[in-house]
Write an enzyme that holds these catalytic residues in place. Structure first.
Site, PDB file in Angstrom:
ATOM      1  N   ASP A  31       0.850  -1.194   0.000  1.00 51.29           N
ATOM      2  CA  ASP A  31       0.000   0.000   0.000  1.00 51.29           C
ATOM      3  C   ASP A  31       0.886   1.245   0.000  1.00 51.29           C
ATOM      4  OD1 ASP A  31      -3.209   0.536   1.026  1.00 51.29           O
ATOM      5  OD2 ASP A  31      -1.794   2.215   1.086  1.00 51.29           O
ATOM      6  N   GLY A  93     -15.371   3.400   3.969  1.00 50.72           N
ATOM      7  CA  GLY A  93     -14.037   3.921   3.698  1.00 50.72           C
ATOM      8  C   GLY A  93     -13.414   3.453   2.406  1.00 50.72           C
ATOM      9  N   HIS A 100     -10.583  -5.305  -2.974  1.00 51.30           N
ATOM     10  CA  HIS A 100      -9.229  -5.582  -2.492  1.00 51.30           C
ATOM     11  C   HIS A 100      -9.249  -5.945  -1.021  1.00 51.30           C
ATOM     12  CE1 HIS A 100     -10.076  -1.241  -2.303  1.00 51.30           C
ATOM     13  NE2 HIS A 100      -9.361  -1.212  -1.189  1.00 51.30           N
ATOM     14  N   LEU A 101      -8.330  -6.818  -0.660  1.00 47.42           N
ATOM     15  CA  LEU A 101      -8.104  -7.167   0.745  1.00 47.42           C
ATOM     16  C   LEU A 101      -6.894  -6.390   1.225  1.00 47.42           C
ATOM     17  CD1 LEU A 101      -8.297 -11.087   0.842  1.00 47.42           C
ATOM     18  CD2 LEU A 101      -9.968  -9.482   1.777  1.00 47.42           C
TER      19      LEU A 101
HETATM   20  P1  AMP Z   1      -9.746   1.439   0.350  1.00 44.05           P
HETATM   21  O1  AMP Z   1      -9.802   2.745   1.092  1.00 44.05           O
HETATM   22  O2  AMP Z   1     -10.190   0.263   1.147  1.00 44.05           O
HETATM   23  O3  AMP Z   1     -10.430   1.535  -0.987  1.00 44.05           O
HETATM   24  O4  AMP Z   1      -8.219   1.177   0.097  1.00 44.05           O
HETATM   25  C1  AMP Z   1      -7.508   1.749  -0.950  1.00 44.05           C
HETATM   26  C2  AMP Z   1      -6.053   1.685  -0.593  1.00 44.05           C
HETATM   27  O5  AMP Z   1      -5.299   1.847  -1.768  1.00 44.05           O
HETATM   28  C3  AMP Z   1      -5.585   2.755   0.384  1.00 44.05           C
HETATM   29  O6  AMP Z   1      -5.035   2.148   1.539  1.00 44.05           O
HETATM   30  C4  AMP Z   1      -4.545   3.540  -0.412  1.00 44.05           C
HETATM   31  O7  AMP Z   1      -3.465   3.971   0.369  1.00 44.05           O
HETATM   32  C5  AMP Z   1      -4.127   2.524  -1.454  1.00 44.05           C
HETATM   33  N1  AMP Z   1      -3.607   3.063  -2.694  1.00 44.05           N
HETATM   34  C6  AMP Z   1      -4.151   4.042  -3.463  1.00 44.05           C
HETATM   35  N2  AMP Z   1      -3.407   4.246  -4.558  1.00 44.05           N
HETATM   36  C7  AMP Z   1      -2.373   3.371  -4.495  1.00 44.05           C
HETATM   37  C8  AMP Z   1      -1.262   3.093  -5.339  1.00 44.05           C
HETATM   38  N3  AMP Z   1      -1.056   3.753  -6.479  1.00 44.05           N
HETATM   39  N4  AMP Z   1      -0.398   2.122  -4.962  1.00 44.05           N
HETATM   40  C9  AMP Z   1      -0.589   1.451  -3.816  1.00 44.05           C
HETATM   41  N5  AMP Z   1      -1.634   1.649  -2.980  1.00 44.05           N
HETATM   42  C10 AMP Z   1      -2.506   2.609  -3.312  1.00 44.05           C
END
Ligand code: AMP
Length: 114
Positions: A31, A93, A100-101
């Site tokens: 992440d 959130g 995704h997990l």
């Molecule tokens: P959610 O809030 O459950 O949709 O989780 C999305 C996650 O994706 C968050 O923890 C972000 O920090 C992560 N995220 C967003 N863009 C990227 C990226 N380009 N590479 C890696 N993680 C990302």
């Protein structure tokens, strides 16, 4: 929009990510904004926007994501415990419309979650 989400771009290697695992069904990468010393995302290659949209055809895929999560947890040294999080829709959130997990570890977690 669904065919254009950031995780799909990572899966298609259109944007970079620290990928630590991939197979024909899914991939895992760090992440970008870690919430724990270890914070990895496990995503299916198939675009499923939210958990609310899973169906019977996704049964094996969902099991596979969990098996990958368990194996990665071992490989990443999380034998003492870890947390799996799946945020469904905005109220919970979710920010990226691609199932995704979150695999989180390396620290103690409290309950209830925020
Ligand atoms: P959610 O809030 O459950 O949709 O989780 C999305 C996650 O994706 C968050 O923890 C972000 O920090 C992560 N995220 C967003 N863009 C990227 C990226 N380009 N590479 C890696 N993680 C990302």
């Amino acid at each position: 929009m669904l065919a254009d989400n950031i995780f799909l771009k990572i899966a298609n290697k259109q944007i970079p990510a620290k990928i630590i695992y991939e197979d024909d069904l899914c991939l895992a990468f760090h992440d970008i904004n870690p919430q724990a010393p270890m914070h990895v995302l496990i995503i299916p290659r198939k675009v499923i926007a939210t958990h609310a949209e899973i169906s019977e055809v996704d049964r094996d895929l969902l099991g596979h994501l969990h098996l990958v999560a368990a194996k990665l947890a071992q490989q990443l040294g999380l034998q003492e415990g870890y947390r799996l999080v799946l945020n469904c829709k905005e109220l919970a959130g979710q920010t990226v419309p691609h199932l995704h997990l979150h695999l989180l570890g390396g620290r103690a977690f409290t309950w209830p979650p925020g």
